[in-house]
Write a protein that holds these residues in place. Structure first.
Motif, mmCIF file in Angstrom:
data_model
loop_
_atom_site.group_PDB
_atom_site.id
_atom_site.type_symbol
_atom_site.label_atom_id
_atom_site.label_comp_id
_atom_site.label_asym_id
_atom_site.label_seq_id
_atom_site.Cartn_x
_atom_site.Cartn_y
_atom_site.Cartn_z
ATOM 1 N N LEU A 9 35.107 47.512 74.857
ATOM 2 C CA LEU A 9 33.638 47.554 74.929
ATOM 3 C C LEU A 9 33.335 49.038 75.335
ATOM 4 C CD1 LEU A 9 32.601 44.103 75.830
ATOM 5 C CD2 LEU A 9 32.270 45.180 73.671
ATOM 6 N N ALA A 10 34.040 49.453 76.328
ATOM 7 C CA ALA A 10 33.741 50.730 77.026
ATOM 8 C C ALA A 10 34.142 51.755 76.319
ATOM 9 C CB ALA A 10 34.688 50.691 78.313
ATOM 10 N N ILE A 11 35.187 51.500 75.500
ATOM 11 C CA ILE A 11 35.424 52.720 74.441
ATOM 12 C C ILE A 11 34.233 52.705 73.452
ATOM 13 C CG2 ILE A 11 36.890 53.384 72.628
ATOM 14 C CD1 ILE A 11 39.295 52.181 74.208
ATOM 15 N N GLY A 12 33.919 51.487 73.080
ATOM 16 C CA GLY A 12 32.716 51.585 72.218
ATOM 17 C C GLY A 12 31.555 52.061 72.844
ATOM 18 N N ALA A 13 31.184 51.846 74.100
ATOM 19 C CA ALA A 13 30.102 52.329 74.770
ATOM 20 C C ALA A 13 30.076 53.893 74.712
ATOM 21 C CB ALA A 13 29.837 51.737 76.225
ATOM 22 N N PHE A 14 31.139 54.210 75.275
ATOM 23 C CA PHE A 14 31.087 55.749 75.491
ATOM 24 C C PHE A 14 30.927 56.483 74.031
ATOM 25 C CE2 PHE A 14 32.410 54.748 79.676
ATOM 26 C CZ PHE A 14 31.366 55.543 80.319
ATOM 27 N N ALA A 18 28.440 59.469 73.190
ATOM 28 C CA ALA A 18 28.924 60.625 72.623
ATOM 29 C C ALA A 18 27.947 60.935 71.342
ATOM 30 C CB ALA A 18 30.408 60.653 72.605
ATOM 31 N N LEU A 19 27.953 59.854 70.590
ATOM 32 C CA LEU A 19 27.193 59.850 69.269
ATOM 33 C C LEU A 19 25.809 60.234 69.401
ATOM 34 C CD1 LEU A 19 27.694 59.883 66.259
ATOM 35 C CD2 LEU A 19 27.083 57.421 66.307
ATOM 36 N N SER A 20 25.194 59.963 70.786
ATOM 37 C CA SER A 20 23.683 60.101 70.991
ATOM 38 C C SER A 20 23.774 61.426 71.450
ATOM 39 C CB SER A 20 23.329 59.161 72.042
ATOM 40 O OG SER A 20 23.819 59.480 73.454
ATOM 41 N N MET A 21 24.631 62.239 71.764
ATOM 42 C CA MET A 21 24.204 63.853 72.157
ATOM 43 C C MET A 21 24.635 64.691 70.782
ATOM 44 S SD MET A 21 26.934 63.669 75.518
ATOM 45 C CE MET A 21 26.990 65.244 76.023
ATOM 46 N N LYS A 22 23.925 65.652 70.923
ATOM 47 C CA LYS A 22 23.659 66.491 69.652
ATOM 48 C C LYS A 22 25.118 67.328 69.480
ATOM 49 C CE LYS A 22 18.842 66.736 68.707
ATOM 50 N NZ LYS A 22 18.874 65.898 67.571
ATOM 51 N N ARG A 23 25.592 67.551 70.741
ATOM 52 C CA ARG A 23 26.851 68.336 70.505
ATOM 53 C C ARG A 23 28.068 67.613 69.856
ATOM 54 N NH1 ARG A 23 28.370 68.958 76.970
ATOM 55 N NH2 ARG A 23 28.211 71.104 76.181
ATOM 56 N N HIS A 24 28.006 66.420 69.805
ATOM 57 C CA HIS A 24 29.226 65.537 69.420
ATOM 58 C C HIS A 24 28.663 64.779 67.816
ATOM 59 C CE1 HIS A 24 31.386 66.065 72.999
ATOM 60 N NE2 HIS A 24 30.378 65.498 73.852
ATOM 61 N N GLN A 25 27.472 65.004 67.716
ATOM 62 C CA GLN A 25 27.000 64.322 66.185
ATOM 63 C C GLN A 25 27.850 64.558 65.088
ATOM 64 O OE1 GLN A 25 22.724 64.556 66.367
ATOM 65 N NE2 GLN A 25 22.615 62.814 68.045
ATOM 66 N N GLY A 39 18.546 57.839 69.458
ATOM 67 C CA GLY A 39 17.858 56.685 70.334
ATOM 68 C C GLY A 39 18.647 55.173 70.161
ATOM 69 N N LEU A 40 18.994 55.022 68.896
ATOM 70 C CA LEU A 40 19.840 53.563 68.778
ATOM 71 C C LEU A 40 21.216 53.653 69.411
ATOM 72 C CD1 LEU A 40 19.745 50.967 67.496
ATOM 73 C CD2 LEU A 40 20.498 51.986 65.288
ATOM 74 N N ALA A 41 21.946 54.919 69.025
ATOM 75 C CA ALA A 41 23.032 55.062 69.757
ATOM 76 C C ALA A 41 23.006 55.062 71.088
ATOM 77 C CB ALA A 41 23.631 56.245 69.027
ATOM 78 N N ARG A 42 22.286 55.688 71.771
ATOM 79 C CA ARG A 42 22.135 55.677 73.238
ATOM 80 C C ARG A 42 21.867 54.343 73.800
ATOM 81 N NH1 ARG A 42 18.351 59.463 73.797
ATOM 82 N NH2 ARG A 42 19.935 61.132 74.039
ATOM 83 N N ALA A 43 21.048 53.670 73.145
ATOM 84 C CA ALA A 43 20.387 52.038 73.619
ATOM 85 C C ALA A 43 21.814 51.230 73.439
ATOM 86 C CB ALA A 43 19.298 51.671 72.693
ATOM 87 N N ILE A 44 22.479 51.219 72.289
ATOM 88 C CA ILE A 44 23.843 50.631 72.188
ATOM 89 C C ILE A 44 24.827 51.097 73.511
ATOM 90 C CG2 ILE A 44 25.721 50.270 70.645
ATOM 91 C CD1 ILE A 44 23.869 50.526 68.147
ATOM 92 N N GLY A 45 25.020 52.248 73.593
ATOM 93 C CA GLY A 45 25.851 52.668 74.650
ATOM 94 C C GLY A 45 25.585 52.127 76.028
#
Length: 94
Positions: A9-14, A18-25, A39-45
């Motif tokens: 779950l922690a792997i999925g959270a991070f 990471a997906l919520s950051m523009k530099r990694h998208q 925003g959805l990726a950040r909320a899920i994380g």
């Protein structure tokens, strides 16, 4: 088994954080995400981070849960960093 579940779950959270950051998208999604998706990726994380703490608290009690939670988050973060480094490393062409 609880530790393995929480590390996964922690792997999925991070990954979601990471997906919520523009530099990694572009590395993870192949494109820039819109505001809603970001925003959805950040909320899920962050929801997964809180869920891991809830699982640990239910399984181990609050005192040990904080120690387990910190270790599981560390493992999840480390594995995501290793994965992102592998995805963004420049390829060597001979």
């Amino acid at each position: 088994m609880i530790h393995l579940l929480c590390v996964l779950l922690a792997i999925g959270a991070f990954a979601a954080l990471a997906l919520s950051m523009k530099r990694h998208q572009r590395d993870l999604a192949g494109r820039a995400l819109g505001q809603r998706e970001t925003g959805l990726a950040r909320a899920i994380g962050w929801t997964l981070v809180a869920l891991i703490l809830a699982i640990d608290t239910a399984a181990f009690g609050f005192g040990y849960a904080l120690v387990a939670w910190a270790g599981q988050l560390t493992m999840g973060a480390w594995l995501n960093v290793a994965w992102l480094c592998g995805k963004t490393a420049p390829s060597r062409k001979r």
